[in-house]
Design a protein around this motif. Sequence first.
Motif, short mmCIF file in Angstrom:
data_model
loop_
_atom_site.label_atom_id
_atom_site.label_comp_id
_atom_site.label_asym_id
_atom_site.label_seq_id
_atom_site.Cartn_x
_atom_site.Cartn_y
_atom_site.Cartn_z
N TYR A 169 50.42 63.42 21.26
CA TYR A 169 51.64 62.65 21.91
C TYR A 169 52.99 62.85 20.62
CZ TYR A 169 54.92 58.83 23.56
OH TYR A 169 55.82 58.22 24.07
N GLY A 170 52.43 62.63 19.57
CA GLY A 170 53.39 62.76 18.45
C GLY A 170 54.09 64.09 18.46
N LEU A 171 53.37 65.26 18.43
CA LEU A 171 53.93 66.48 18.60
C LEU A 171 54.96 66.71 19.69
CD1 LEU A 171 54.22 69.35 17.11
CD2 LEU A 171 52.00 69.81 18.56
N LYS A 229 55.83 51.68 16.27
CA LYS A 229 54.41 51.26 16.59
C LYS A 229 53.53 51.71 15.48
CE LYS A 229 50.94 52.82 19.70
NZ LYS A 229 50.61 54.10 20.45
N GLU A 230 53.74 52.73 15.09
CA GLU A 230 52.92 53.57 14.05
C GLU A 230 53.16 52.68 12.58
OE1 GLU A 230 50.53 55.74 14.19
OE2 GLU A 230 50.72 55.88 16.18
N ALA A 233 50.94 48.66 8.93
CA ALA A 233 51.66 47.70 8.04
C ALA A 233 50.31 46.80 7.31
CB ALA A 233 52.61 46.83 8.64
N VAL A 234 49.54 46.22 8.25
CA VAL A 234 48.53 45.45 7.62
C VAL A 234 47.33 46.03 7.25
CG1 VAL A 234 47.55 43.12 8.06
CG2 VAL A 234 49.90 43.51 8.68
N THR A 235 46.83 46.03 6.17
CA THR A 235 45.42 46.58 5.83
C THR A 235 44.93 45.91 4.76
OG1 THR A 235 44.22 48.42 5.28
CG2 THR A 235 46.45 48.35 4.34
N LEU A 266 53.30 61.97 6.86
CA LEU A 266 53.81 62.46 8.10
C LEU A 266 55.39 62.05 8.41
CD1 LEU A 266 52.44 64.25 10.38
CD2 LEU A 266 52.27 62.06 11.64
N ALA A 267 55.65 60.81 7.96
CA ALA A 267 56.91 60.38 8.20
C ALA A 267 57.95 61.19 7.51
CB ALA A 267 57.04 58.66 8.16
#
Lengths: 295, 102
Positions: free
Chosen positions: A93-95, B47-48, B53-55, B69-70
């Motif tokens: 989906y990201g791609l 959403k990602e 955010a919380v771990t 990736l971002a």
Amino acid sequence: MFTSRVLSSLQDVFHIEQGGNSHHNMRGLWWPVAHQLLKQTARVTLPRRFLPEARRRFYKNVTVAGNGGIYEVNLDLHKLKTPKGHTLQIPNYGLALAVAQEWAASKDKIVPSLMHLTGLSYTVIDNPNHETKWDTVHKTLEYLDTDTLLFREESEELNTLQAKEWDPILAWFNQKFDADIKPCAGLFGADIPDPVRETIRRYLLSYDVWAVNGFLYGVEALKSVILTIAAAERKITAEKAAFLSRLELEYQTSHWGSVEWAHDLDKQEVTARFSAALLFIHFNTWQATTKHKAK
Amino acid sequence: MLRHHITDMAATTPKIQTLRCLIREIRRTLLPHENLRHSPAFEYMMKEYRHNAVTDQQCCRQQEEMAYLAHTCATYLEASRRWGQTLSFSHNIFRYNIQIFF
């Protein structure tokens, strides 16, 4: 006189009667020849679109639809298709969103050379050269002998800079693949032992066919297998990898100055190509799972 | 003096800075009638980010992968935009020079 001799010989060949209207005789004379000429020119087929002008944006909205591991990109109500006519079905989906973003970024004219992720997806789905995953990995490994990081300059200042920037990554690479690859000077390539080559081949073959095509694209952009693998393992960023592949060029332009619309263009092109390749690899490799604590 | 490039920018750049960069690039690609908050790319990114955010782990691989990736995505969008701008700028310069010549 020469023309009349040629015409008369042609008339003998094509059994055309003399006299009468010369225009009709000429038409009868040239038709078999013209037919042959037309057959020959018909073999030369031009591509479907051979126009210098870029296509204008013909759609308003770009959306992504699908679920369960197959996503499609829609331009208004039309599904995006590959050059061979297959529907572009992306497993991630990201791609798919990134491909849609490329089409959405075209404001007025569609420039395919700026859409790297779309081009990579087309290549994987259409497979125009009918290559297997093994063929693609073999092509990628051919760049290892002439890897950018393995060629050092003779001048002292540049050699020192290359050693400072490239040696840590080469050391990491040697440690990861249990190798002892050393840089070389001169025109001949570095000596890569066969067991090391096979280890790197097995590493690349562990990725799926989508990610492997991303690897080849990245290696072709940087001319370096070592930098591409280091970036795929998240040891360096895409910007850093592009900078390291152009280290000598950056050194020379820092001394002699740079031509803005040549050097900058090249730098941005290499960065865009390689970051697209890296995105393609990560989108097709990244897997995430979430475990929630019991409340 | 050779300008040294920032090393390991994904590790040193705060994740929120990368998110702002991504939002800027997406906003540039939107048409006048489109709203950023309704954009699927924006919704996916948020959403990602919220998901990672919380771990309770001090060193979370998934969070680092998402940040990398971002950062790569922001690099790609920015480099593509600048490439297109530089290309059109250079075309205009050559067209202007040809007009002056003739």
